[in-house]
Design an enzyme around this catalytic site. Structure first.
Site, PDB file in Angstrom:
ATOM      1  N   HIS A  25      -4.004   9.827  -4.200  1.00  0.00           N
ATOM      2  CA  HIS A  25      -4.798   8.764  -5.110  1.00  0.00           C
ATOM      3  C   HIS A  25      -4.896   7.720  -3.859  1.00  0.00           C
ATOM      4  CE1 HIS A  25      -4.835   6.408  -9.267  1.00  0.00           C
ATOM      5  NE2 HIS A  25      -5.419   5.646  -8.187  1.00  0.00           N
ATOM      6  N   HIS A  27      -7.545   4.422  -2.839  1.00  0.00           N
ATOM      7  CA  HIS A  27      -8.968   3.643  -2.948  1.00  0.00           C
ATOM      8  C   HIS A  27      -9.323   3.434  -1.659  1.00  0.00           C
ATOM      9  CE1 HIS A  27      -8.629   3.017  -7.352  1.00  0.00           C
ATOM     10  NE2 HIS A  27      -7.002   3.273  -7.175  1.00  0.00           N
ATOM     11  N   ARG A  29     -12.322   2.340  -0.811  1.00  0.00           N
ATOM     12  CA  ARG A  29     -13.420   1.320  -1.092  1.00  0.00           C
ATOM     13  C   ARG A  29     -14.687   1.553  -0.152  1.00  0.00           C
ATOM     14  NH1 ARG A  29     -10.440  -0.416  -5.110  1.00  0.00           N
ATOM     15  NH2 ARG A  29      -8.888  -2.262  -4.919  1.00  0.00           N
ATOM     16  N   ASN A  53     -13.695   4.583  -8.229  1.00  0.00           N
ATOM     17  CA  ASN A  53     -14.154   3.347  -8.848  1.00  0.00           C
ATOM     18  C   ASN A  53     -14.882   2.236  -8.025  1.00  0.00           C
ATOM     19  OD1 ASN A  53     -11.754   2.817  -7.841  1.00  0.00           O
ATOM     20  ND2 ASN A  53     -10.930   1.267  -9.214  1.00  0.00           N
ATOM     21  N   LYS A 109     -11.939  11.448 -12.732  1.00  0.00           N
ATOM     22  CA  LYS A 109     -11.269  10.309 -13.088  1.00  0.00           C
ATOM     23  C   LYS A 109     -11.433   9.593 -14.430  1.00  0.00           C
ATOM     24  CE  LYS A 109      -7.789   7.676 -12.440  1.00  0.00           C
ATOM     25  NZ  LYS A 109      -7.469   6.549 -11.269  1.00  0.00           N
ATOM     26  N   HIS A 153      -5.996   7.588 -15.801  1.00  0.00           N
ATOM     27  CA  HIS A 153      -5.456   6.277 -15.827  1.00  0.00           C
ATOM     28  C   HIS A 153      -4.927   6.383 -17.335  1.00  0.00           C
ATOM     29  CE1 HIS A 153      -5.147   2.243 -14.623  1.00  0.00           C
ATOM     30  NE2 HIS A 153      -4.745   1.890 -15.821  1.00  0.00           N
ATOM     31  N   HIS A 206       0.117   7.530 -11.261  1.00  0.00           N
ATOM     32  CA  HIS A 206       0.883   6.274 -11.265  1.00  0.00           C
ATOM     33  C   HIS A 206       1.840   6.111 -12.594  1.00  0.00           C
ATOM     34  CE1 HIS A 206      -2.889   4.848 -13.295  1.00  0.00           C
ATOM     35  NE2 HIS A 206      -3.403   4.691 -12.200  1.00  0.00           N
ATOM     36  N   ASP A 281      -2.106   5.373  -5.084  1.00  0.00           N
ATOM     37  CA  ASP A 281      -2.650   4.082  -5.673  1.00  0.00           C
ATOM     38  C   ASP A 281      -2.834   2.867  -4.794  1.00  0.00           C
ATOM     39  OD1 ASP A 281      -4.524   3.249  -7.434  1.00  0.00           O
ATOM     40  OD2 ASP A 281      -2.822   2.365  -8.803  1.00  0.00           O
ATOM     41  N   HIS A 285      -7.436  -5.498  -1.842  1.00  0.00           N
ATOM     42  CA  HIS A 285      -8.074  -6.499  -2.681  1.00  0.00           C
ATOM     43  C   HIS A 285      -8.100  -7.884  -1.368  1.00  0.00           C
ATOM     44  CE1 HIS A 285      -8.521  -5.087  -6.533  1.00  0.00           C
ATOM     45  NE2 HIS A 285      -7.732  -4.578  -6.431  1.00  0.00           N
TER      46      HIS A 285
HETATM   47  O1  DOR Z   1      -3.612  -1.417  -9.293  1.00  0.00           O
HETATM   48  C1  DOR Z   1      -4.640  -0.822  -9.374  1.00  0.00           C
HETATM   49  N1  DOR Z   1      -5.665  -1.001  -8.576  1.00  0.00           N
HETATM   50  N2  DOR Z   1      -4.635   0.238 -10.108  1.00  0.00           N
HETATM   51  C2  DOR Z   1      -5.916   0.716 -10.373  1.00  0.00           C
HETATM   52  O2  DOR Z   1      -5.777   1.597 -11.448  1.00  0.00           O
HETATM   53  C3  DOR Z   1      -7.090   0.455  -9.689  1.00  0.00           C
HETATM   54  C4  DOR Z   1      -6.504  -0.240  -8.450  1.00  0.00           C
HETATM   55  C5  DOR Z   1      -8.074  -0.865  -7.731  1.00  0.00           C
HETATM   56  O3  DOR Z   1      -8.903  -0.320  -7.735  1.00  0.00           O
HETATM   57  O4  DOR Z   1      -7.861  -1.814  -7.312  1.00  0.00           O
HETATM   58 ZN    ZN Z   2      -5.724   3.865  -8.526  1.00  0.00          ZN
END
Ligand code: DOR
Ligand code: ZN
Length: 341
Positions: A25, A27, A29, A53, A109, A153, A206, A281, A285
């Site tokens: 899992h 991300h 980006r 996502n 997902k 999720h 998660h 996960d 950010h």
């Molecule tokens: O904390 C998280 N951040 N949980 C998620 O389900 C998505 C992820 C994100 O894409 O920032």
């Molecule tokens: Zn996630």
């Protein structure tokens, strides 16, 4: 073979060796963020499962393949990337059929609309998953027939009937307290999905609550239902989010729960179930989005992706369970041969 020295271990020169771990899992980006994240992941993991996502969300096989290529190239060709499609109200089952023909496709997902980062395109009514004639229903059937995985999720936003969740009574249509979102899903949504799609492979992402752990104790099964744990949920709880003020860098989805839930998931991890695996996960950010009027949920852990788990497993006296958790159980569930060294 990966060597890990965890923080406490630096006191004594202990090392542990495990075969190469996989992160189910991630991300990754897009663009310059991918170029930052992918090398961090590749340094620790041989395999990474990419979340869909993005902006816009990944809903076609072509977009999925392009993202996989972007990640793989950003890792310097080192990482094997598994990919996912994003379940929306209108995801085309023919796209799922197309994706299912590919080895790099892990599954779909599920995001409940609005409950996490970039989930606006998510499913608006979870009942669509078990309602004949809807697109999500059809997509899950295709997935089931192909032996691919539904990644959940596991949260609901709205009470679907009159229910008691923990100490609260909800009427039909009430907005759920954020701490009750996963328990509601476990009690009222997951059983519906499982009952309707009775051989579908399902991954509970998660897992963060005692209710989740209890459900997995009863229903977890190799090849049918498994779950991923994150280091942030194993190592911290909501005291760390609220200590002395609201700490945006300690906020993610699912929302950090109370200490007793952290203890429950750690107790669960200690048992070393073969249907429980590493799925971090890790979610980067920008600082300005964390320190803002509406803090984005998520934390990047990719820079210490295996070290944090070593710390978590050491804390619970279960380092002997780390290798199966990190390197074997996840790939096996997805039908991939674990690394051999
Ligand atoms: O904390 C998280 N951040 N949980 C998620 O389900 C998505 C992820 C994100 O894409 O920032
Ligand atoms: Zn996630």
């Amino acid at each position: 073979i990966l060597e890990i020295i965890s923080r406490d271990m630096q006191m004594s020169p202990n090392r542990i060796r495990i075969i190469a771990p996989a992160d189910l899992h991630q991300h990754f980006r897009q663009k310059n963020r991918t170029r930052l994240i992918a090398p961090l992941v590749a340094k620790r993991f041989w395999l990474g499962l990419a979340m869909p996502n993005l902006k816009p969300p990944i809903t076609t096989t072509d977009a999925m393949n392009a993202h996989g290529k972007e990640v793989m190239e950003a890792s310097g060709g080192k990482l094997r990337v598994l990919e996912t499609l994003y379940l929306t109200d209108t995801l085309d089952p023919r796209e799922v059929e197309k994706a299912c023909k590919q080895e790099n496709f892990a599954g779909i997902k599920y995001y409940p609309a609005g409950l996490t980062t970039n989930s606006d395109a998510g499913v608006t009514d979870p009942a669509a998953l078990w309602t004949l004639g809807t697109r999500p229903f059809k997509c899950l059937q295709v997935l089931q027939d192909a032996g691919k995985v539904l990644l959940l999720h596991a949260a609901d936003g709205i009470a679907r009937k009159r229910v008691k969740i923990r100490t609260r009574l909800y009427k039909f249509g009430d907005e759920l307290d954020s701490y009750d979102q996963e328990p509601h899903f476990v009690a009222h949504t997951l059983p519906e999905i499982m009952g309707c799609h009775n051989t579908l492979k399902i991954s509970f992402e998660h897992m963060s609550t005692g209710e989740g752990a209890e459900f997995m104790e009863q229903h977890g099964k190799v090849g049918r239902l498994g779950c991923g744990l994150t280091p942030q949920h194993m190592l911290t709880d909501r005291r760390d989010t609220h200590r002395g003020g609201l700490r945006p860098h300690n906020f993610w989805f699912p929302a950090p729960q109370a200490l007793e839930h952290r203890q429950e998931i750690n107790r669960f991890a200690r048992k070393g179930h073969p249907f429980c695996w590493l799925a971090s996960d890790s979610a980067m950010h920008l600082k300005k989005d964390k320190e803002s009027v509406c803090c984005s949920g998520g934390v990047i852990t990719a820079h210490a992706g295996i070290e944090l788990y070593a710390e978590a497993f050491e804390k619970i006296g279960a380092l002997d369970k780390l290798e199966a958790f990190a390197s074997i159980n996840g790939p096996r569930f997805y039908g991939i041969k674990p690394a051999t060294s």
